[in-house]
Design a protein around this motif. Structure first.
Motif, mmCIF file in Angstrom:
data_model
loop_
_atom_site.group_PDB
_atom_site.id
_atom_site.type_symbol
_atom_site.label_atom_id
_atom_site.label_comp_id
_atom_site.label_asym_id
_atom_site.label_seq_id
_atom_site.Cartn_x
_atom_site.Cartn_y
_atom_site.Cartn_z
ATOM 1 N N VAL A 35 22.411 54.180 13.527
ATOM 2 C CA VAL A 35 22.581 53.502 12.845
ATOM 3 C C VAL A 35 21.237 53.118 12.428
ATOM 4 C CG1 VAL A 35 24.269 52.100 13.711
ATOM 5 C CG2 VAL A 35 22.091 51.148 14.586
ATOM 6 N N GLY A 36 20.982 52.489 11.010
ATOM 7 C CA GLY A 36 19.713 52.628 10.098
ATOM 8 C C GLY A 36 19.913 51.779 8.741
ATOM 9 N N ALA A 37 18.797 51.468 7.756
ATOM 10 C CA ALA A 37 18.957 51.221 6.974
ATOM 11 C C ALA A 37 17.408 51.850 6.062
ATOM 12 C CB ALA A 37 18.789 49.512 6.288
ATOM 13 N N GLY A 38 17.748 52.027 4.590
ATOM 14 C CA GLY A 38 16.546 52.849 4.262
ATOM 15 C C GLY A 38 16.556 52.552 2.503
ATOM 16 N N MET A 136 11.337 63.945 10.202
ATOM 17 C CA MET A 136 11.328 62.556 11.240
ATOM 18 C C MET A 136 10.816 62.861 12.214
ATOM 19 S SD MET A 136 12.624 62.017 14.166
ATOM 20 C CE MET A 136 13.509 63.444 14.983
ATOM 21 N N LEU A 137 10.120 61.717 12.081
ATOM 22 C CA LEU A 137 8.530 61.406 13.455
ATOM 23 C C LEU A 137 9.628 59.809 14.105
ATOM 24 C CD1 LEU A 137 5.376 61.231 11.281
ATOM 25 C CD2 LEU A 137 6.185 62.468 12.866
ATOM 26 N N GLY A 138 9.618 59.507 15.783
ATOM 27 C CA GLY A 138 9.878 58.838 16.315
ATOM 28 C C GLY A 138 9.672 58.661 17.759
ATOM 29 N N VAL A 139 9.960 57.350 18.253
ATOM 30 C CA VAL A 139 9.436 57.563 19.275
ATOM 31 C C VAL A 139 10.510 56.650 20.251
ATOM 32 C CG1 VAL A 139 6.689 57.072 19.218
ATOM 33 C CG2 VAL A 139 8.664 54.654 18.886
ATOM 34 N N GLY A 140 10.541 56.974 21.826
ATOM 35 C CA GLY A 140 12.128 56.209 22.947
ATOM 36 C C GLY A 140 11.251 56.644 24.067
ATOM 37 N N TYR A 141 12.370 55.997 24.663
ATOM 38 C CA TYR A 141 12.765 56.435 26.208
ATOM 39 C C TYR A 141 13.601 56.257 26.206
ATOM 40 C CZ TYR A 141 12.443 52.907 30.148
ATOM 41 O OH TYR A 141 12.194 51.871 31.462
ATOM 42 N N ARG A 148 19.480 59.599 31.900
ATOM 43 C CA ARG A 148 21.055 59.540 30.832
ATOM 44 C C ARG A 148 20.907 58.448 30.261
ATOM 45 N NH1 ARG A 148 25.279 62.818 33.734
ATOM 46 N NH2 ARG A 148 25.147 62.526 35.462
ATOM 47 N N HIS A 149 20.205 57.319 29.664
ATOM 48 C CA HIS A 149 20.276 56.192 29.074
ATOM 49 C C HIS A 149 18.954 57.294 27.841
ATOM 50 C CE1 HIS A 149 23.270 54.566 30.695
ATOM 51 N NE2 HIS A 149 23.110 54.910 31.890
ATOM 52 N N THR A 150 19.241 57.039 26.488
ATOM 53 C CA THR A 150 17.761 57.053 25.833
ATOM 54 C C THR A 150 17.990 56.133 24.599
ATOM 55 O OG1 THR A 150 17.661 59.483 26.250
ATOM 56 C CG2 THR A 150 16.736 58.276 24.097
ATOM 57 N N VAL A 151 16.991 55.231 24.192
ATOM 58 C CA VAL A 151 17.420 54.769 22.892
ATOM 59 C C VAL A 151 15.714 54.746 22.752
ATOM 60 C CG1 VAL A 151 18.123 52.565 23.882
ATOM 61 C CG2 VAL A 151 15.348 53.384 23.976
ATOM 62 N N GLY A 152 16.003 54.780 21.020
ATOM 63 C CA GLY A 152 14.744 55.507 20.027
ATOM 64 C C GLY A 152 14.630 54.516 18.835
ATOM 65 N N THR A 153 13.965 54.688 18.175
ATOM 66 C CA THR A 153 13.132 54.096 16.498
ATOM 67 C C THR A 153 12.943 55.977 15.909
ATOM 68 O OG1 THR A 153 12.313 52.866 15.148
ATOM 69 C CG2 THR A 153 11.077 53.335 16.663
ATOM 70 N N ARG A 154 12.523 55.596 14.627
ATOM 71 C CA ARG A 154 12.677 57.175 13.745
ATOM 72 C C ARG A 154 12.866 56.813 12.708
ATOM 73 N NH1 ARG A 154 16.946 61.346 16.537
ATOM 74 N NH2 ARG A 154 16.383 62.097 17.823
ATOM 75 N N TYR A 155 11.678 57.539 12.131
ATOM 76 C CA TYR A 155 11.633 57.642 10.678
ATOM 77 C C TYR A 155 12.379 58.571 10.191
ATOM 78 C CZ TYR A 155 9.535 57.638 5.684
ATOM 79 O OH TYR A 155 9.016 57.249 4.465
ATOM 80 N N VAL A 156 13.070 59.090 8.872
ATOM 81 C CA VAL A 156 13.857 59.741 8.764
ATOM 82 C C VAL A 156 13.194 59.777 7.191
ATOM 83 C CG1 VAL A 156 15.310 61.564 8.400
ATOM 84 C CG2 VAL A 156 15.131 60.340 10.218
ATOM 85 N N GLY A 173 15.269 53.970 8.272
ATOM 86 C CA GLY A 173 14.549 53.152 9.664
ATOM 87 C C GLY A 173 15.556 53.552 10.550
ATOM 88 N N LEU A 174 15.504 54.222 11.730
ATOM 89 C CA LEU A 174 16.439 54.245 12.458
ATOM 90 C C LEU A 174 16.742 53.974 13.713
ATOM 91 C CD1 LEU A 174 18.305 57.718 11.197
ATOM 92 C CD2 LEU A 174 18.919 56.057 10.070
ATOM 93 N N MET A 175 17.393 53.209 14.383
ATOM 94 C CA MET A 175 17.544 53.254 15.849
ATOM 95 C C MET A 175 18.938 54.311 16.335
ATOM 96 S SD MET A 175 16.402 49.299 16.016
ATOM 97 C CE MET A 175 18.233 49.006 16.701
#
Length: 182
Positions: A35-38, A136-141, A148-156, A173-175
Motif C-alpha cells: 500500500v502507498g501513496a504517490g 526501487m530502493l527500500g529497507v526491511g525487516y 516467515r514475516h517481512t515488513v518494509g518500505t520502498r521508494y519507487v 512511497g510504499l509499505m
C-alpha cells in the motif's frame, strides 16, 4: 487515451493477472500486500508474489547479497485516472544482515518492468507509454522461523526512460508485508 484503446490493455492485464495467479501458486514462496501513496494524489494497493534464489550471490562475514524475484499486480486510484491497473516483474538485489537465528535487516534495490492500463494521470502528468521501468530502493525487516514475516518500505519511480515524450514519470512511497508459506 480513448476507451477503445484501453479495452485491449485491460484485457491483456486481466489475462496477465490470471496467469499471475496460476503461476504464482507454483512459483511463489511468499505472498504479500503493498500500500502507498504517490504523485498526483495517487493511492496504490497491490498483491506481491515472490521467491528467493536459494544461495546468496555473495557471502561476507556479517552480510550477504541475495537475489529475489517479485511479480506484482497493483491497483491505482488517481483522481483523473481511476482504476489504473499495474502489472510487473522485478529482480531485486537484497543486502542482508542477520541479527540472530530468526531476525534480519536488509536494504534492497531493483530495476523492473511494468505495464499500465492508463497513461494519462492528470492534465499535467502523462506517462506516454503503457510500458514503464520501475526503479526501487527500500529497507526491511524479517522475523520468525525461516524469516516467515517481512515488513518494509520502498521508494519507487516509474518512467518510460525516454522511449516516448513526455516522460513525466510517477513516484510512490510504499509499505509492504509478506508472509512466506514454504
Amino acid at each position: 487515451m480513448s476507451l477503445a484503446a484501453v479495452r485491449p490493455i485491460r484485457s491483456s492485464l486481466l489475462t496477465a493477472a490470471l496467469l499471475f495467479a496460476g503461476a504464482g501458486q507454483a512459483l511463489a514462496d511468499d505472498w504479500g500486500m503493498v500500500v502507498g501513496a504517490g504523485d498526483e494524489s495517487a493511492k496504490k494497493v497491490g498483491i506481491i508474489a515472490g521467491w528467493d534464489r536459494e544461495r546468496p550471490l555473495w557471502q561476507g562475514e556479517k552480510w550477504h547479497l541475495g537475489l529475489r524475484h517479485e511479480v506484482e499486480l497493483g491497483f491505482w486510484d488517481v483522481p483523473h485516472a481511476s482504476d489504473t491497473v499495474e502489472f510487473g516483474y522485478s529482480p531485486i538485489l537484497r543486502l542482508i544482515r542477520p541479527l540472530g537465528q530468526h531476525e534480519r535487516l536488509f536494504t534492497e534495490g531493483s530495476v523492473g518492468v511494468r505495464l499500465l492500463s492508463n497513461t494519462r494521470m492528470s492534465s499535467d502528468t502523462n506517462l506516454s507509454t503503457a510500458f514503464q521501468f520501475s526503479d526501487m530502493l527500500g529497507v526491511g525487516y524479517q522475523w520468525g522461523p525461516k524469516q516467515r514475516h517481512t515488513v518494509g518500505t520502498r521508494y519507487v519511480h516509474l518512467s518510460n526512460a525516454g522511449i516516448k515524450k513526455p516522460n513525466d514519470g510517477m513516484n510512490f512511497g510504499l509499505m509492504y508485508y509478506q508472509y512466506k508459506f514454504r
